[in-house]
Design an enzyme around this catalytic site. Structure first.
Site, PDB file in Angstrom:
ATOM      1  N   ASN A  40      -0.258  12.394   1.907  1.00 19.55           N
ATOM      2  CA  ASN A  40       0.609  11.373   1.356  1.00 19.55           C
ATOM      3  C   ASN A  40       0.426  11.332  -0.165  1.00 19.55           C
ATOM      4  O   ASN A  40      -0.498  11.949  -0.668  1.00 19.55           O
ATOM      5  CB  ASN A  40       0.386  10.010   2.032  1.00 19.55           C
ATOM      6  CG  ASN A  40      -1.051   9.598   2.090  1.00 19.55           C
ATOM      7  OD1 ASN A  40      -1.779   9.854   1.155  1.00 19.55           O
ATOM      8  ND2 ASN A  40      -1.461   8.957   3.174  1.00 19.55           N
ATOM      9  N   ASP A  99     -13.947   6.255   3.364  1.00 15.15           N
ATOM     10  CA  ASP A  99     -12.746   6.086   4.189  1.00 15.15           C
ATOM     11  C   ASP A  99     -11.950   7.387   4.324  1.00 15.15           C
ATOM     12  O   ASP A  99     -11.427   7.696   5.390  1.00 15.15           O
ATOM     13  CB  ASP A  99     -11.898   4.981   3.555  1.00 15.15           C
ATOM     14  CG  ASP A  99     -10.615   4.775   4.295  1.00 15.15           C
ATOM     15  OD1 ASP A  99     -10.661   4.732   5.530  1.00 15.15           O
ATOM     16  OD2 ASP A  99      -9.570   4.674   3.642  1.00 15.15           O
ATOM     17  N   ASP A 100     -11.867   8.170   3.227  1.00 20.91           N
ATOM     18  CA  ASP A 100     -11.078   9.414   3.289  1.00 20.91           C
ATOM     19  C   ASP A 100     -11.696  10.394   4.274  1.00 20.91           C
ATOM     20  O   ASP A 100     -10.988  11.171   4.904  1.00 20.91           O
ATOM     21  CB  ASP A 100     -11.014  10.075   1.911  1.00 20.91           C
ATOM     22  CG  ASP A 100     -10.446   9.119   0.896  1.00 20.91           C
ATOM     23  OD1 ASP A 100      -9.285   8.746   1.043  1.00 20.91           O
ATOM     24  OD2 ASP A 100     -11.189   8.703  -0.015  1.00 20.91           O
ATOM     25  N   LYS A 141      -6.581  -1.439  -1.070  1.00 19.98           N
ATOM     26  CA  LYS A 141      -7.376  -1.234   0.158  1.00 19.98           C
ATOM     27  C   LYS A 141      -8.015  -2.546   0.597  1.00 19.98           C
ATOM     28  O   LYS A 141      -8.057  -2.872   1.778  1.00 19.98           O
ATOM     29  CB  LYS A 141      -8.486  -0.209  -0.086  1.00 19.98           C
ATOM     30  CG  LYS A 141      -8.009   1.209  -0.083  1.00 19.98           C
ATOM     31  CD  LYS A 141      -8.001   1.795   1.319  1.00 19.98           C
ATOM     32  CE  LYS A 141      -7.224   3.083   1.342  1.00 19.98           C
ATOM     33  NZ  LYS A 141      -7.226   3.834   2.560  1.00 19.98           N
ATOM     34  N   TYR A 157       0.833  -1.193   0.000  1.00 21.96           N
ATOM     35  CA  TYR A 157       0.000   0.000   0.000  1.00 21.96           C
ATOM     36  C   TYR A 157       0.871   1.249   0.000  1.00 21.96           C
ATOM     37  O   TYR A 157       1.869   1.305  -0.698  1.00 21.96           O
ATOM     38  CB  TYR A 157      -1.043  -0.066   1.157  1.00 21.96           C
ATOM     39  CG  TYR A 157      -2.161   0.841   0.827  1.00 21.96           C
ATOM     40  CD1 TYR A 157      -3.012   0.572  -0.239  1.00 21.96           C
ATOM     41  CD2 TYR A 157      -2.326   2.045   1.504  1.00 21.96           C
ATOM     42  CE1 TYR A 157      -3.991   1.467  -0.626  1.00 21.96           C
ATOM     43  CE2 TYR A 157      -3.299   2.941   1.128  1.00 21.96           C
ATOM     44  CZ  TYR A 157      -4.135   2.643   0.057  1.00 21.96           C
ATOM     45  OH  TYR A 157      -5.086   3.541  -0.329  1.00 21.96           O
ATOM     46  N   GLU A 171     -13.767   5.473  -1.940  1.00 24.87           N
ATOM     47  CA  GLU A 171     -12.332   5.708  -1.708  1.00 24.87           C
ATOM     48  C   GLU A 171     -11.748   6.622  -2.779  1.00 24.87           C
ATOM     49  O   GLU A 171     -11.920   6.370  -3.983  1.00 24.87           O
ATOM     50  CB  GLU A 171     -11.606   4.352  -1.732  1.00 24.87           C
ATOM     51  CG  GLU A 171     -10.142   4.410  -1.406  1.00 24.87           C
ATOM     52  CD  GLU A 171      -9.855   4.782   0.044  1.00 24.87           C
ATOM     53  OE1 GLU A 171     -10.505   4.231   0.943  1.00 24.87           O
ATOM     54  OE2 GLU A 171      -8.987   5.646   0.267  1.00 24.87           O
ATOM     55  N   ASP A 172     -11.049   7.651  -2.348  1.00 26.70           N
ATOM     56  CA  ASP A 172     -10.294   8.527  -3.250  1.00 26.70           C
ATOM     57  C   ASP A 172     -11.105   9.081  -4.415  1.00 26.70           C
ATOM     58  O   ASP A 172     -10.746   8.925  -5.586  1.00 26.70           O
ATOM     59  CB  ASP A 172      -9.033   7.790  -3.757  1.00 26.70           C
ATOM     60  CG  ASP A 172      -7.937   7.791  -2.689  1.00 26.70           C
ATOM     61  OD1 ASP A 172      -8.208   8.226  -1.553  1.00 26.70           O
ATOM     62  OD2 ASP A 172      -6.816   7.363  -2.987  1.00 26.70           O
ATOM     63  N   ARG A 185      -9.252  11.650  -7.172  1.00 30.85           N
ATOM     64  CA  ARG A 185      -8.243  12.242  -6.270  1.00 30.85           C
ATOM     65  C   ARG A 185      -7.533  11.076  -5.599  1.00 30.85           C
ATOM     66  O   ARG A 185      -7.922  10.627  -4.539  1.00 30.85           O
ATOM     67  CB  ARG A 185      -8.908  13.152  -5.227  1.00 30.85           C
ATOM     68  CG  ARG A 185      -7.992  14.121  -4.530  1.00 30.85           C
ATOM     69  CD  ARG A 185      -7.133  13.447  -3.465  1.00 30.85           C
ATOM     70  NE  ARG A 185      -7.890  13.061  -2.287  1.00 30.85           N
ATOM     71  CZ  ARG A 185      -7.713  11.912  -1.627  1.00 30.85           C
ATOM     72  NH1 ARG A 185      -6.834  10.999  -2.035  1.00 30.85           N
ATOM     73  NH2 ARG A 185      -8.416  11.643  -0.549  1.00 30.85           N
TER      74      ARG A 185
END
Ligand code: NAI
Length: 546
Positions: A401, A261-262, A167, A96, A238-239, A149
């Site tokens: 990150n 999750d973000d 993930k 990851y 996610e993202d 993103r």
């Protein structure tokens, strides 16, 4: 997950789920037709792992190790998880973050075999029939990204598929959730990334993303199809691009089993870190002034969950929001700004307009500074030294990150505060020795949270995922940092213990789900044994679908 676990229509050596390669016994080789297709030796799983570790050692960088492990996951799933779960501290950064960032940037070039479900806007109107092509019929989690993103890399379109794949591997590696019911998904809605559109090897739709209304209609179709085909499935967003992430979570969170999750996972891990930092400082959350650098999906998510936690400490919503100030790319969020979205507006407090973080720190005098900006180096020496002049123990979280997006490094945070910072980053920085003392920076990564939440949700068949679930996850994670670890500045449990930590966290969350009446299975007498009995173990046993 590339193959059907229940049927074994694939040849044994091409079936990643059931493949044992050199661990097939002679008797099994007779039965499954692999005699002569394997060398003579019959090996144990441990011996096979020894070879993989040797192969990984011989690679020259982590991207090569990532590719080797990814190939292994598509060849022999059990051996892949055996290796990754044998040493999470070593392997999580390879499967990851941060290595996955390099892999995603070149995903279209590194591509060999498809992993996961690619749903494109072209499939509009046919989502349900296309979903039904997935070989596993009992899907429990879909991790879906639009690629809009990815980490701090911006919009990388269909190259983002590496994230849902990775993930979901963490669901198993960090919380022992069986891999069979996990579906990675890339919702290919096009991309704004012209470089990719112009790249002949790009694999996604070569068009600009649709309007929000069109996107929402497409996601509505997806949600309806999932509910029909997989009634127990949880949708993990996610993202996604910040605005899409916030809007879609608000649209579905009270209607279906889903989470982002973000927004929620990041918020929970940040609150866990804050909990530990404040216990070291001996202060309460309501005594803090918190300044966010970055007000996108992660920043707003953390801010809102801190408001919930402050309300739990007895503050009104208005007073709770008053503890939080935010800055984004256009400067401090204050009432004269005309560009704020509704979730930002509620954090607009009277203050002179400024785009200068150091100036904002000097006037707001935060006790806690949280970076979720993707702006590498945004926490300059002046900013960090100002934090140190205001606070005895400044809390500084540089959460962006991958590594080259972090607002400052651990070494900078400790050096510029004479070792007084309570520091966490989104990626793992090495220990720093300053004036003879070794300081261990924490990794505020949501991988401590979402697998544990998923394990509890899966076991209890929860109907919804509330913010209370994430607050419970934060509390349970923070509680597992020992007094000894706190003396070294460690704000999160050590990564080597991640599996044990997350199972413990999941047990607490499951209790809370039962208490809140959201479970759809009867509460067991012994919840610890019950959860333990459901865990995936990377062994060649029939219990794991072998
Ligand atoms: P986003 O795109 O929704 O928001 C980014 C925010 O930063 C926006 O408000 C933007 O205006 C602001 N920003 C950008 N450049 C800036 C600058 N120069 N100065 C001040 N503000 C600036 O992205 P999201 O989802 O909020 O993620 C942000 C970062 O947080 C990413 O690097 C992501 O990888 C990281 N993150 C870390 C997690 C962890 O577990 N540690 C989890 C989720 C996100």
């Amino acid at each position: 997950m590339t193959s059907d676990r229940t049927a074994s229509s694939l040849p044994p050596l091409l079936d990643a789920v059931h493949n044992r390669e050199t661990a097939f016994t002679n008797e099994e080789r007779h039965k499954n037709g692999t005699l002569g297709l394997l060398p003579d030796a019959v090996e144990t799983l441990d011996r096979q792992m020894e070879r993989v570790l040797w192969q990984l050692d011989s690679k020259s960088n982590d991207l090569e190790r990532f590719l080797h492990l990814n190939g292994l996951s598509q060849r022999n799933e059990t051996l892949f998880f055996k290796v990754v779960m044998s040493d999470p501290k070593r392997f999580l950064p390879i499967v990851y973050d941060p290595t996955i960032a390099d892999a995603c940037l070149q995903y279209n070039r590194l591509f060999e075999r498809p992993q996961g479900m690619y749903l494109s806007l072209r499939h509009k109107g046919h989502v349900k029939e296309i979903l039904a092509n997935w070989p596993e019929k009992d899907v429990r989690f879909i991790c879906v990204s639009s690629g809009g993103r990815i980490l701090g890399l911006g919009d990388i379109g269909a190259n983002g598929m590496g994230i849902p794949v990775g993930k979901l591997q963490l669901y198993t590696a960090c919380a022992a959730i069986p891999p069979q019911g996990l579906m990675p998904m890339l919702l290919d809605i096009g991309t704004t990334n012209q470089e990719l559109i112009d790249d002949p090897l790009y694999l996604g739709l070569r068009q600009a993303p649709p309007s929000s209304d069109e996107l929402d209609a497409f996601v509505d179709e997806l949600v309806a199809a999932i509910q029909e085909l997989y009634p127990y499935c949880c949708l993990h967003f996610e993202d996604w691009k910040g605005d899409d992430a916030i809007r879609l979570l608000a649209r579905y969170r009270d209607k279906i089993l889903c989470y982002n999750d973000d927004i929620q996972g990041t918020a929970a891990i940040t609150i866990a870190g804050l909990d530990t930092a404040l216990s070291i400082k001996g202060e309460a959350l309501k005594e803090q002034r918190i300044l966010f650098y970055g007000a996108g999906s992660a920043g707003i998510g953390i801010a809102n969950m801190i408001v919930s936690a402050l309300q739990d400490e007895g503050l009104s919503e208005t007073d709770a929001r008053a503890c939080i100030s935010m800055m984004d790319i256009n400067g401090l969020i204050e009432p004269s700004r005309q560009d704020l979205n509704p979730s930002q507006k509620v954090f607009a407090h009277s203050h002179a307009a400024t785009k200068d973080l150091a100036e904002a720190v000097k006037s707001i005098k935060p006790t806690v500074l949280i970076g979720v900006s993707t702006n590498a180096g945004g926490f300059t020496e002046e900013v960090v030294r100002t934090m140190a002049s205001i606070n005895d123990k400044p809390v500084i979280f540089a959460l962006s990150n991958p590594t080259d997006k972090a607002e400052c490094t651990a070494e900078q945070a400790y050096r510029w505060t004479d070792g007084r910072a309570l520091f966490a980053a989104g990626v793992q920085f090495d220990d720093v020795t300053l004036n003879g003392k070794t300081l261990t920076p924490g990794q505020a990564n949501n991988f401590y949270i979402f697998p544990a939440v998923a394990l509890a949700v899966w076991a209890t068949q929860a109907r919804r995922i509330t913010d209370e679930v994430f607050l419970e996850a934060a509390k349970a994670t923070a509680e597992q940092v020992t007094a000894e670890q706190r003396t070294h500045g460690l704000l999160f449990p050590p990564q080597k213990d991640v599996l044990r930590v997350e199972i413990n966290t999941a047990i607490k969350i499951a209790r809370q789900i039962f208490k809140s009446g959201l479970a759809q299975v009867p509460e067991p007498e012994d919840i610890v044994d019950w959860i333990e009995s459901k865990l995936y173990r990377p062994e060649y046993t029939s219990a794991n679908g072998q």
